[in-house]
Design an enzyme around this catalytic site. Structure first.
Site, short mmCIF file in Angstrom:
data_model
loop_
_atom_site.label_atom_id
_atom_site.label_comp_id
_atom_site.label_asym_id
_atom_site.label_seq_id
_atom_site.Cartn_x
_atom_site.Cartn_y
_atom_site.Cartn_z
N LEU C 230 59.70 -100.04 11.78
CA LEU C 230 59.43 -99.34 10.52
C LEU C 230 60.35 -99.81 9.39
CD1 LEU C 230 57.83 -96.88 9.44
CD2 LEU C 230 59.85 -95.53 9.96
N ASP C 231 59.79 -100.18 8.27
CA ASP C 231 60.56 -100.52 7.06
C ASP C 231 61.44 -101.74 7.23
OD1 ASP C 231 59.44 -98.28 5.98
OD2 ASP C 231 61.22 -97.04 6.16
N GLU C 232 61.21 -102.54 8.26
CA GLU C 232 62.10 -103.69 8.46
C GLU C 232 61.37 -105.02 8.43
OE1 GLU C 232 64.80 -103.26 11.69
OE2 GLU C 232 65.47 -101.28 11.01
#
Lengths: 287, 287, 287, 287
Positions: C230-232
């Site tokens: 997530l979000d990376e």
């Protein structure tokens, strides 16, 4: 720094000619042939004029292969081709300043700690006030006062000093005198200036006062090559910061200085690393 | 939105007068006296002209207390004081556009979802092309073609349309016609424009082409109040983005549009929230 | 737009392989041989991994020459070479949204006026609220509510809808549900997301509230490819704006939205124009 | 500079208390009574905690009137009120550095030319390398090497040096050692640090390497007050610049330095001018 450290590791070849099919193929083939190891390669085709620009950075073990490179390569390029091979030594630079220390000090600090690959020959000013600072950095400071002198006389003295040093670049680090077209022509495309505004806004004097009265919400700084038309030469670097109605003219100056010094030093580094090509009144910058 | 939702929660009082000791003390005392609960308070003293500006946002349970507020408060302020009390209803707004949809569409979307506190009365254009978009947002679209018409005749029709609506603000959302000084005077300080450049650079037409030829490294957008001198009215909001030699004029237009629409909408919101005061050719903005 | 206008004018060839001498020479020679007219050419060598990346945009009159291009060219490149030739048609795109209209509306407007070269297949949401907006743009709106459903069931429905459309890109225009690693894997490197903060700061939920409490002086938005973490995933575009202590969390949201929509649309355009290559967790972007 | 020039022209009064009606009215009335001429006035009410902050800058001809000002004013304010009256002399500052010269040099230059209103007492470093630079500016340089020493022993020496000087502010100008919570507590809210990234991203060591691997498109610098939790103290100033995939980690460092030095010097000036109030983990900055 000792003289040896003034040698660059890589060579930079700048090419400019009218665009035609197969240019990159021919140039990279030629360089491969002489054993050049290409480290970086950038091209650009200007869409309106169909002009081809290229910057190639390479290393070459057998430097004897480089002899005649320019003339040999030119044979396989369009007739209008201009080729420039970077000097293996650091460029020579003279700084011109007046009274303000922020741009001058910033360059001196970067140079002292190896951030700007140049041979700094000295600082000229039309005032004495910055002499202490320059001497603290163990650099020659040369004051050429303009008092009681015509603009031509003053520039003559300046020129005779510069002719001796033969700098590759003259950097106007807040030099507050206007140069004559004759002077600019002598050092064509070799004078870098910082303009204290976001050009082409606020051309001319007192830009921060102009900015205050106009109520702008952003101020800026512009580094450009000096041409005969004041403040209209090719732009290298610009930066801005947001301001509001609460900023007095003095405060604008303060914030403007931070822009000016960073912008000028960035532009100087681009020149020293052979990353700038000039086309008409624009710059092609291969960062 | 139903009419009730067009009522503002708080009142905004704008004050401007020559600066003197004790102004804030007097004003806040007066407001406390009538039971106003101050939500936000901002002052500014223009240093050159010694002019005092203040914006106070307050709520008041007993609105009958507000009667005569302006005249009573004026009595304890310097004679030159100008006081403005915000209307309790949302401001009325008319948009003017031509062919480009980006600013118009951005405002329509924000309005549709309640981000801009205004009563949007309709859109006028000198072309038909944006009619579909406006009608999709269930808003009146009014085309006043300028074909075969003098500038005066065209503005007369425009004016008669506007006079009926009596908008508080006229927003030029890429309206590509120059307004006459007469028209501007009729709606003095009530017309908001977006200029497709970082003013005061590139005043006039085709700013992106100008910017390309000048080789700037930054482009911008400027929202300003329209005055009789084209592109020289008080600036509300400016923003910029970095570009390089590789940006064609078409690409500059594309990036410029993103600046234009965000800058114009921000400026409009500042006006709608009574955050802008005009002084000489500058804006005081209490954000 | 009629189907013909969905054809691209030029082809884009993306190449990635380990770096070695003479690559550009070989590739440009090969293209010259089949009569391709190179419009733009960009290379990059990743310095740590010594990986070569290239983007070539060309036009070709005799398109029959293109047959077998990939396999023929691969023969003269290192064995690990990955070559991608752009589809001659506009990429197919599906948008996923939840309740917020700003990113969705911005993409719809740009698409309607030809600013984004894609075939927009439709919009899916887990709520009904944005349906009116999408239908006003004459596009299919498909609501897949997640109420009373497990994450797996919901994604199954979503997937069956997407499998039918076979989009090239799935754009999360403020889609506020977390996707399972299984879903992400199915559409590996084909999902674009906008994160409402300057990643890697404020990973996770409620970034503006986090930003307010942390007292940051700048907020940002980040468009990135979705990966299992997530979000990376690889970042495409980021932008920021300055804020101060006076900005409430609500105000931060308002300013954040302007960043989000412009950043997401810029990232989408980069993808649609085949300007993005992914390497490890980074992007190489040939603008 | 001679000692007299270390006297400030105006006084600054900082007030913080729980918000209630009539505060500004009472405070400005009190100041008018003692004959203070208010030069600037700024307030802020923190919306979540309902805390009132105020900064008033005034001049006072009869300075005897100032006696007891704090205690008298406190009587008419809420019980929790904290009042701070600026010292009439320039604040005393000690700089701590390690090996990098850019932040240190920038502060030295600004101080030398009167841009930072402080009494610069000297520079401490855990290395000898910056000694020459400091001595060129005619300032005391004190090397406290940490070699063969525990962190506690080293800080004991540092502390005994600082206790003698009693600085108002300790500025970490790229001081590359972690301070113990005990040390930080001794100098609570009096240590200013520059973090080489856009906090809260890339907390900890080697932020530019982290930034490169993460492939960010923007890098930043953050000046903050040091608290017991490393890199998590209240933020004063942040700035950023855009980068792309072509920036090597070394290049990111180079561009990062320009941000770091300007950001740190701006933050220091805000402190010296009494423009910063700390609330929870945030700063209220009255610029």
């Amino acid at each position: 720094m000792n003289p040896e450290s003034n040698l660059k590791k890589n060579r930079v070849l700048l090419i400019r000619c009218k665009d035609e099919a197969g240019l990159i193929h021919r140039i990279t083939g030629f360089l491969a042939n002489i054993g050049a190891n290409i480290v970086g390669n950038q091209e650009f085709v200007e869409p309106l004029g169909k002009v081809f620009f290229m910057r190639t950075e390479y290393s070459l073990e057998n430097s004897s292969k480089e002899e005649g490179l320019i003339s040999e390569l030119a044979k396989i390029l369009p007739k209008d081709a201009k080729l420039t091979l970077s000097n293996p030594r650091f460029p020579k630079v003279v700084l011109l300043a007046t009274k303000e220390p922020h741009c001058l000090g910033d360059i001196l600090l970067r140079w002292r700690y190896g951030e700007l690959p140049m041979e700094l020959q000295g600082v000229v000013s039309n005032h004495e006030i910055l002499g202490d600072l320059v001497r603290d950095f163990k650099l020659p400071f040369h004051c050429i006062s303009s008092e009681g002198m015509s603009r031509e006389e003053h520039e003559k003295q300046l020129n005779s000093y510069l002719r001796e040093l033969q700098p590759d670049w003259i950097v106007l680090a807040k030099y507050m005198r206007i140069l004559t077209p004759e002077f600019v022509k002598k050092w064509e495309h070799r004078i870098l200036n910082i303009h204290h505004s976001f050009l082409p806004a606020f051309v001319g004097a007192k830009p921060y006062e102009q900015a205050y009265k106009r109520g702008v919400k952003i101020i800026g700084g512009t580094a450009h090559i000096v041409t005969e038309n004041l403040d209209e030469g090719p732009i290298l670097v610009q930066d801005v910061c947001h301001v509001d109605h609460g900023y007095s003219p003095e405060r604008l100056v303060l914030y403007g200085r931070d822009l000016e010094k960073v912008v000028l030093s960035k532009a100087l580094r681009l020149l020293l690393e052979d990353r700038v090509m000039i086309f008409q009144n624009r710059t092609i910058i291969f960062e």
